[in-house]
Design an enzyme around this catalytic site. Structure first.
Site, PDB file in Angstrom:
ATOM      1  CG  ASP A   1      79.880  98.365   5.846  1.00 41.64           C
ATOM      2  OD1 ASP A   1      80.487  97.343   6.212  1.00 41.64           O
ATOM      3  OD2 ASP A   1      80.241  99.524   6.169  1.00 41.64           O
TER       4      ASP A   1
ATOM      5  CD  GLU B   1      87.177  93.197   9.911  1.00 38.31           C
ATOM      6  OE1 GLU B   1      86.178  93.915  10.173  1.00 38.31           O
ATOM      7  OE2 GLU B   1      87.494  92.844   8.758  1.00 38.31           O
TER       8      GLU B   1
END
Ligand code: KIV
Length: 257
Positions: free
Chosen positions: A42, A180
């Site tokens: 996304d 992340e």
């Protein structure tokens, strides 16, 4: 024949998993040969649509981009992101959104952000036969809750919570977890305690695989996050080529057959 989720799982402890994002058929064709998995992230909200965050991206847009990537690739496993608000609201919403990414987008698996709070959604999607990946650490869909894209889980308490989240996701049935922008030692710890692969981005060399965003790899964005690694500077070269074309037209030197 495309890479399967079982082949990816079998790589833990033997061969690092290579992942890149792509958002259309052309980009998919560039990365397909080299990678094990293509992520239709996304992140397309920011690098393709020019939005300030990933939050405005819709499920229909994710399906549209996933279909293009599938058409432009032959080999890689196809993973699509569940966008903001397609899964947080209920288990039912999550299964329907993930199902649409498979049925209409032709994805082979989906990724969602969050730890313990998304366990019921993960269990229901896995029970429906959908391969699911988790995403911990910097979770861009929560940008307004954090206020920055900086490193996450920097203190001991946050690190322990992240390990608990990772174990809860594994228990719920995720196939892999993206880590992340977390301290490298913490990513190494998570990779060691989990039986499933971890895929790092800004999380150090000890993850079981690495993912990078297409635009960062090839220098298409003016801005790149600190953890991005640039292998080419296509953006600059394209701007210079465009200036040459414009100059040739303006000086009446442009010749086309
Ligand atoms: O959306 C995305 O591209 C991602 C990667 C940065 C892991 O989630």
């Amino acid at each position: 024949m495309r890479v399967t989720i079982r082949e990816l799982l079998a790589k833990k402890g033997s061969s690092p998993i290579v992942v890149a994002t792509a958002y259309d058929a052309w980009m998919a064709g560039i990365v397909d040969e080299a990678v094990d998995m293509i992520l239709i992230g996304d992140s397309l909200g920011m690098v393709v649509q020019g939005q300030e965050s990933t939050i405005p991206v819709t499920l229909d847009e994710m399906i549209y981009h996933t279909r293009m990537v599938v058409r432009g690739s032959k080999k890689a496993f196809i993973l699509a992101d569940l966008p903001f608000l397609s899964y947080q609201s209920s288990v039912r919403d999550a299964v329907i959104a993930a199902g649409r990414l498979l049925k209409e987008g032709y994805a082979q698996g989906v990724k969602l952000e969050g730890g313990k709070r998304v366990v019921p959604q993960v269990e229901a999607m896995v029970a429906a036969g959908i391969p699911v990946l988790g995403h911990l650490g910097l979770t861009p869909q929560s940008i307004h809750a954090f206020g920055s894209y900086g490193k996450r889980a920097k203190n001991q308490e946050a690190a322990n919570l992240l390990v608990e989240d990772a174990l809860a996701l594994e228990q719920a049935g995720v196939s892999m977890i993206v880590l992340e922008n977390i301290p490298h030692a913490l990513a190494a710890r998570v990779s060691k305690v989990l039986a499933i692969p971890t895929i790092g981005i800004g999380a150090g060399a000890d993850c079981d695989g690495q993912v990078q965003v297409f635009h960062d790899l090839f220098g298409f964005s003016d801005f790149a996050p600190r953890h991005a690694v640039r292998y080419l500077d296509c953006g600059q070269e394209m701007k210079q080529a465009m200036q040459k074309f414009a100059a040739a037209v303006r000086s009446r030197d442009f010749i086309s057959k």
